[in-house]
Design an enzyme around this catalytic site. Structure first.
Site, mmCIF file in Angstrom:
data_model
loop_
_atom_site.group_PDB
_atom_site.id
_atom_site.type_symbol
_atom_site.label_atom_id
_atom_site.label_comp_id
_atom_site.label_asym_id
_atom_site.label_seq_id
_atom_site.Cartn_x
_atom_site.Cartn_y
_atom_site.Cartn_z
ATOM 1 N N ASP A 123 -21.533 -1.960 24.255
ATOM 2 C CA ASP A 123 -21.731 -2.554 22.930
ATOM 3 C C ASP A 123 -22.439 -1.568 21.999
ATOM 4 O O ASP A 123 -23.275 -0.787 22.440
ATOM 5 C CB ASP A 123 -22.572 -3.825 23.088
ATOM 6 C CG ASP A 123 -22.562 -4.669 21.825
ATOM 7 O OD1 ASP A 123 -21.682 -4.454 20.968
ATOM 8 O OD2 ASP A 123 -23.451 -5.532 21.691
ATOM 9 N N ASN B 276 -20.822 0.405 19.331
ATOM 10 C CA ASN B 276 -20.056 1.498 18.691
ATOM 11 C C ASN B 276 -20.070 1.355 17.165
ATOM 12 O O ASN B 276 -20.230 2.338 16.439
ATOM 13 C CB ASN B 276 -18.586 1.469 19.140
ATOM 14 C CG ASN B 276 -18.419 1.783 20.610
ATOM 15 O OD1 ASN B 276 -19.361 2.236 21.247
ATOM 16 N ND2 ASN B 276 -17.234 1.551 21.133
ATOM 17 N N ASN C 170 -11.403 -9.498 20.440
ATOM 18 C CA ASN C 170 -11.228 -8.275 19.639
ATOM 19 C C ASN C 170 -9.887 -8.209 18.910
ATOM 20 O O ASN C 170 -9.745 -7.476 17.927
ATOM 21 C CB ASN C 170 -11.384 -7.008 20.494
ATOM 22 C CG ASN C 170 -12.803 -6.733 20.937
ATOM 23 O OD1 ASN C 170 -13.044 -6.056 21.933
ATOM 24 N ND2 ASN C 170 -13.785 -7.263 20.208
HETATM 25 C C1 FPP Z 1 -18.187 -2.754 21.240
HETATM 26 O O1 FPP Z 1 -18.767 -2.152 20.122
HETATM 27 C C2 FPP Z 1 -17.130 -1.958 21.790
HETATM 28 C C3 FPP Z 1 -15.803 -2.270 21.732
HETATM 29 C C4 FPP Z 1 -15.315 -3.480 21.079
HETATM 30 C C5 FPP Z 1 -14.757 -1.406 22.298
HETATM 31 C C6 FPP Z 1 -15.163 -0.486 23.388
HETATM 32 C C7 FPP Z 1 -14.350 0.743 23.289
HETATM 33 C C8 FPP Z 1 -14.736 1.988 23.604
HETATM 34 C C9 FPP Z 1 -16.016 2.300 24.208
HETATM 35 C C10 FPP Z 1 -13.869 3.184 23.303
HETATM 36 C C11 FPP Z 1 -12.568 3.208 23.955
HETATM 37 C C12 FPP Z 1 -12.603 2.825 25.380
HETATM 38 C C13 FPP Z 1 -11.848 3.410 26.321
HETATM 39 C C14 FPP Z 1 -11.905 2.931 27.730
HETATM 40 C C15 FPP Z 1 -10.970 4.517 26.010
HETATM 41 P P1 FPP Z 1 -18.753 -2.931 18.753
HETATM 42 O O2 FPP Z 1 -17.623 -2.389 17.946
HETATM 43 O O3 FPP Z 1 -18.700 -4.406 18.979
HETATM 44 O O4 FPP Z 1 -20.130 -2.484 18.167
HETATM 45 P P2 FPP Z 1 -21.049 -3.300 17.164
HETATM 46 O O5 FPP Z 1 -21.503 -4.544 17.887
HETATM 47 O O6 FPP Z 1 -22.170 -2.357 16.907
HETATM 48 O O7 FPP Z 1 -20.226 -3.595 15.942
#
Ligand code: FPP
Length: 248
Positions: free
Chosen positions: A17, A19, A65
């Site tokens: 979590d 990104n 998502n």
């Molecule tokens: C959550 O962060 C993460 C995701 C929804 C996607 C996870 C994907 C990756 C780590 C990259 C690609 C993965 C692979 C296996 C190639 P968020 O976007 O919900 O973060 P936030 O809560 O800060 O908005």
């Protein structure tokens, strides 16, 4: 204790979590956060492999998502393809088996094909199993498991037990996670592996996923090694007959 072997979890599951927040803090579009997240994925897989953790499961894309803006969904699907392309040779070299859980029918065809190929080409690997949860949610997995059971005409109500339900989950051959790591300080399981997390130890890291380094992963393992797991039993019972990752 000198000479005492540290307790290593057999199965680590991670909710990656933060990104989006990582990107936002840098004034960048969210997809930059996911790209940085992909680099952290590589490091985490490498570390799990080095530490001889046999099963690593990563929550890469939830059923929820799909509701994100189209650009972000497309960007994530492209990153997935890129990840599989780049990592497949390494997985083959190291003996890592790729596995996926989730409702794969919802994935775009090109992603599905790439993933299927990687599954086939790594299916005999035995060093480590890397499971990606794609188009996944824990409730959805349980619903799909119940549907699979109901398709068997011979099934009677009394045949429905915890064991038979478990056998119809997406990857019943994988042990339940010993340790769940979640990044970015959030104290939630967010519909992840609801059935399998029943007795899992939880570790929350304050780092955003792109900042989750090998050193952070090590902190989680060190913390886990100090935990005492009782699975609802007493200390005395557990001492007599240990369960979990070190049990026979
Ligand atoms: C959550 O962060 C993460 C995701 C929804 C996607 C996870 C994907 C990756 C780590 C990259 C690609 C993965 C692979 C296996 C190639 P968020 O976007 O919900 O973060 P936030 O809560 O800060 O908005």
């Amino acid at each position: 204790m000198p000479g005492k072997k540290k307790k290593i979890p057999r199965h680590v599951a991670i909710i990656m979590d933060g990104n989006g927040r990582w990107a936002k803090r840098r004034g960048l579009p969210r997809i930059f956060g996911h790209r940085a997240g992909m680099k952290a994925v590589r490091k985490a897989v490498e570390f799990a492999y080095e530490k001889k953790i046999p099963y690593l499961t990563l929550f890469a894309f939830s059923t929820e998502n799909w509701g994100r803006p189209r650009d972000e969904v497309e960007g994530l699907m492209n990153l997935l393809k890129e990840y599989v392309d780049r990592e497949l040779p390494e997985m083959k070299k190291k003996g890592i088996r790729l596995n996926v859980i989730g409702d794969l029918d919802r994935l775009p065809e090109d992603v599905r094909e790439k993933v299927d190929r990687a599954l086939r080409e790594t299916e005999d690997n035995e060093e480590m199993v890397l499971t990606l949860a794609l188009s996944y949610s824990g409730r959805d997995e349980i619903v799909r498991a119940v549907r699979r059971m109901l398709r068997k005409r011979s099934l009677r109500a009394r045949d429905v037990t915890e064991e038979t339900l478990r056998e119809h989950l997406d990857s019943p051959w994988i042990p339940e996670p010993d340790l769940l790591i979640r990044t970015s300080g959030e104290m939630r399981v967010s519909n992840f592996m609801l059935w399998q997390l029943a007795y899992t130890e939880i570790y929350v890291s304050e780092k955003l996923w792109p900042q989750f380094t090998k050193a952070e992963f090590k902190k989680a393992l060190d913390d886990y090694a100090r935990r005492k797991r009782r699975f609802g039993l007493t200390d005395e019972q557990i001492e007599e007959e240990p369960r979990g990752e070190n049990a026979p």
